[in-house]
Design a protein around this motif. Structure first.
Motif, short mmCIF file in Angstrom:
data_model
loop_
_atom_site.label_atom_id
_atom_site.label_comp_id
_atom_site.label_asym_id
_atom_site.label_seq_id
_atom_site.Cartn_x
_atom_site.Cartn_y
_atom_site.Cartn_z
N VAL A 1 46.54 -33.62 -38.99
CA VAL A 1 47.58 -32.98 -38.17
C VAL A 1 47.18 -32.98 -36.59
CG1 VAL A 1 47.01 -30.31 -38.26
CG2 VAL A 1 49.52 -31.22 -38.36
N SER A 2 48.20 -33.07 -35.55
CA SER A 2 48.08 -33.09 -34.30
C SER A 2 48.34 -31.42 -33.96
CB SER A 2 49.04 -34.14 -33.28
OG SER A 2 48.72 -35.38 -33.73
N ALA A 3 47.87 -31.42 -32.73
CA ALA A 3 48.49 -29.96 -32.31
C ALA A 3 50.15 -30.14 -32.00
CB ALA A 3 47.90 -29.68 -30.88
N MET A 4 50.86 -28.97 -31.85
CA MET A 4 52.21 -28.91 -31.74
C MET A 4 52.51 -29.62 -30.51
SD MET A 4 53.19 -25.10 -32.78
CE MET A 4 55.06 -25.29 -32.68
N VAL B 1 51.06 -28.77 -26.61
CA VAL B 1 50.13 -27.88 -26.61
C VAL B 1 48.76 -28.32 -25.72
CG1 VAL B 1 48.54 -26.62 -28.04
CG2 VAL B 1 51.13 -26.58 -28.31
N THR B 2 48.33 -29.63 -26.38
CA THR B 2 47.23 -30.33 -25.69
C THR B 2 47.27 -30.24 -23.92
OG1 THR B 2 46.82 -31.56 -27.77
CG2 THR B 2 45.61 -31.99 -25.78
N ASP B 3 48.70 -30.82 -23.98
CA ASP B 3 48.87 -30.88 -22.17
C ASP B 3 48.59 -29.71 -21.74
OD1 ASP B 3 49.49 -33.62 -22.19
OD2 ASP B 3 51.59 -33.13 -22.67
N GLY C 1 44.30 -26.73 -29.99
CA GLY C 1 45.78 -26.87 -30.46
C GLY C 1 45.65 -27.36 -32.04
N GLU C 2 44.74 -28.22 -32.43
CA GLU C 2 44.78 -28.85 -33.68
C GLU C 2 44.37 -27.90 -34.43
OE1 GLU C 2 44.74 -30.68 -31.17
OE2 GLU C 2 45.70 -32.55 -31.72
N ARG C 3 43.24 -26.95 -34.22
CA ARG C 3 42.70 -25.89 -34.90
C ARG C 3 43.79 -25.09 -35.48
NH1 ARG C 3 36.79 -26.00 -34.25
NH2 ARG C 3 36.26 -26.98 -32.04
N GLY D 1 43.41 -33.33 -36.43
CA GLY D 1 43.21 -34.61 -35.70
C GLY D 1 42.24 -34.24 -34.31
N PHE D 2 42.10 -35.58 -33.56
CA PHE D 2 41.87 -35.38 -32.61
C PHE D 2 40.08 -35.22 -32.16
CE2 PHE D 2 42.37 -33.21 -28.10
CZ PHE D 2 42.31 -34.35 -27.31
N ILE D 3 39.76 -34.34 -32.87
CA ILE D 3 38.26 -33.91 -32.31
C ILE D 3 37.42 -34.13 -33.60
CG2 ILE D 3 39.68 -31.76 -31.81
CD1 ILE D 3 38.83 -29.93 -33.81
N GLY E 1 39.71 -38.72 -27.59
CA GLY E 1 40.53 -39.16 -26.49
C GLY E 1 42.04 -38.89 -26.92
N ARG E 2 43.12 -38.75 -25.55
CA ARG E 2 44.39 -38.51 -25.82
C ARG E 2 44.78 -39.38 -27.19
NH1 ARG E 2 46.81 -34.89 -22.72
NH2 ARG E 2 47.72 -34.48 -24.49
N GLY E 3 45.77 -38.68 -27.64
CA GLY E 3 46.33 -39.43 -28.89
C GLY E 3 45.58 -39.67 -29.97
N GLY E 4 44.36 -38.88 -30.09
CA GLY E 4 43.16 -39.46 -30.89
C GLY E 4 43.66 -38.89 -32.38
N SER E 5 44.68 -38.17 -32.58
CA SER E 5 44.74 -38.21 -34.25
C SER E 5 44.85 -39.29 -35.01
CB SER E 5 45.89 -37.26 -34.17
OG SER E 5 45.88 -36.05 -33.75
N ASP E 6 45.46 -40.42 -34.44
CA ASP E 6 45.68 -41.50 -35.23
C ASP E 6 44.36 -42.08 -35.62
OD1 ASP E 6 48.48 -41.88 -34.98
OD2 ASP E 6 48.25 -42.65 -32.85
N1 ASP Z 1 46.80 -33.45 -29.30
C1 ASP Z 1 46.12 -34.67 -29.04
C2 ASP Z 1 46.78 -35.45 -27.78
O1 ASP Z 1 47.88 -34.80 -27.47
C3 ASP Z 1 45.87 -35.65 -30.02
C4 ASP Z 1 46.93 -36.30 -30.56
O2 ASP Z 1 48.23 -35.70 -30.49
O3 ASP Z 1 47.12 -37.43 -31.53
O4 ASP Z 1 46.58 -36.19 -27.12
#
Ligand code: ASP
Ligand code: MG
Length: 473
Positions: free
Chosen positions: A40-43, A46-48, A129-131, A195-197, A209-214
């Motif tokens: 799961v990503s952050a809502m 939230v990361t921003d 956020g992911e936690r 995700g992401f961490i 890296g940003r978007g790292g949950s994938d």
């Molecule tokens: N929350 C992180 C981001 O916004 C990771 C992700 O959403 O994949 O970059």
């Protein structure tokens, strides 16, 4: 034994309703697979917000991060209050939200005192956020009667110490995943993994890296030998164009890995190729699906390009760019001009999106983000001071407000006539093309047009080479 790894992006857990929908999807798939792992990503947002809190604190602003903490508390409280029964886990989850957001404020306080935020501190902050979201989703699943447990990926994904863009160490990760996740799966527990961490071997938190949950989903899919990996987002799959620009854009049913690469490079909001390599290389099927329209099959991503009747699969546009031109008659046949130009660009940390030079060698053009133009031009002028003085190079100048429009499709390789149709469509639309590039992979053709023409150019190309091509396979 069948294993599915599913990842929910930020919008798929962006509101209480989205969380509930994601939980329904998990429960439904839990019936169908022996083992199910959720990432799961952050809502969304939230990361921003966490990053903005850290940056403002570092720049001497002692207020903004408090306001951000208040907003983040409100949005997570709303999710918990809406989703969890008061006589169930609601109060313990509210305490979890408080714990992490108090941690956020404390980190920002230290950053504010120090007056700087190191990449390592940024990872500690941006991982929060992911936690939180993983714990909320796991609690929602438990409330619905499933066995579920939130797992911090710091316990699973071992990375190097390139903070903010860490690389996973696959052997170590594989060992942790089988030690930590396999027992849960064997007991019928659905792990909800952040995700992401990740974390270094010493346990220091990193991010991928940003978007790292994938990436997290792909790494876990690889380590668990998953049968499939699904990533849930808020669109029906990868689209043939941005639906805000092209209302009749469609879902692309099948995309190859190299097409994903071209699309990601050319600014479409799809998976980053690096992040899905672990699953694609192993031939694990990967699907992009819509949380809010789960019966739509989505886009399937495969290793090898499939021959399809349509040669062009998508048209994208990247904005906010400028074209820099180094020109002069004295450049012809002089070796090293290009190398020196681009090392001057690299020295300013600017990333070059497209390069064009005609065989007359009287100019080199390249496209960079507009904000990088002043330092890049200065750097080239310094590097070429001698040539400029001698008149071998006449000038270095930039054209702002340009857009790169790219048509992507592995089927273009070796298919004559695609470029002609693209140019014909633009000609009929009376759109001037400033520069053209096609790599020898023939997977994409890129054109530079003025920003005012960009939407029109995308629509013209889309209707000529995508809508006209008949149904996709
Ligand atoms: N929350 C992180 C981001 O916004 C990771 C992700 O959403 O994949 O970059
Ligand atoms: Mg996100």
């Amino acid at each position: 034994m069948t294993t599915l790894t599913m990842k929910f992006g930020g919008t798929s857990v962006g509101s209480p309703e989205a969380f509930a929908q994601a939980a329904n999807i998990v429960l439904e798939q839990a019936q169908k697979w022996d083992h199910l792992v959720v990432v799961v990503s952050a809502m969304s947002g939230v990361t921003d917000a966490l990053i903005r809190g850290a940056l403002t604190a570092a720049s001497g602003d002692g207020q903004t991060y408090h306001a951000i903490a208040t907003d983040l508390r409100a949005c997570h409280y709303r999710a918990v209050d809406t989703l969890l029964e008061p006589d169930g886990e609601r109060s313990s989850l509210l305490a979890v939200v408080d714990e992490y957001l108090d941690g956020f404020a404390a980190f920002c306080h230290s950053v504010h005192i120090l007056g700087e935020v190191t990449p390592r501190a940024m990872d500690a902050i941006s991982s929060l956020g992911e936690r939180i979201s993983a714990r909320i989703l796991a609690a929602v699943l438990r409330q619905q009667g499933a066995h579920s447990e939130a797992v911090d990926a710091t316990e699973l994904i071992v990375t190097d110490d390139t903070f903010q863009n860490a690389a996973p160490l696959l052997e170590a990760t594989r060992a942790r995943v089988s030690a930590r996740l396999a027992p849960l799966l064997d007991e019928g527990i659905i792990p909800v993994v952040t995700g992401f961490i990740g974390a270094t071997e010493d346990g220091v938190t990193t991010t991928l890296g940003r978007g790292g949950s994938d990436y997290t989903a792909a790494i876990l899919g690889d380590c668990l030998d998953a049968d499939e990996v699904w990533t849930w987002t808020d669109v029906d799959g990868v689209m043939t164009a941005d639906p805000r620009i092209v209302p009749d854009a469609r879902v692309i049913p099948v995309l190859s890995y190299s097409e994903v690469g071209e699309l990601a490079y050319f600014g479409a909001k799809v998976l980053h190729p690096r992040t899905i390599r672990p699953v694609i290389e192993r031939g694990i099927p990967l699907w992009v699906k819509n949380t809010f329209n789960p019966t739509c099959p989505g886009t399937r991503i495969v290793h090898e390009p499939e021959s399809a009747p349509s040669t062009v699969k998508a048209v994208t546009a990247i904005k906010g760019l400028s074209m820099v031109t180094v020109e002069g008659r004295g450049m012809m046949g002089v070796p090293g001009i290009a190398a020196r130009t681009f090392s001057a660009v690299a020295g300013r940390g600017a990333s070059v999106l497209m390069i064009v030079q005609a065989s007359s060698e009287q100019s080199i053009c390249f496209i960079i983000p507009t904000e990088a133009v002043p330092p890049v031009i200065r750097a080239i002028e310094e590097e070429m001071a001698l040539e400029l003085g001698r008149g071998d190079i006449d000038r270095v100048w930039s054209l702002d407000d340009v857009v790169i429009v790219t048509a992507v499709g592995a089927g273009m390789r070796g298919t004559p006539g695609i470029a002609a149709r693209i140019f014909g469509a633009l000609g009929r639309g009376n759109i001037n093309i400033i520069a053209i590039a096609q790599g020898s992979s023939e997977c994409s053709i890129s054109l530079v047009v003025m920003a005012d023409d960009a939407a029109d150019a995308v629509r013209q190309i889309h209707s000529e080479v995508i809508l006209n091509a008949g149904p996709e396979t």
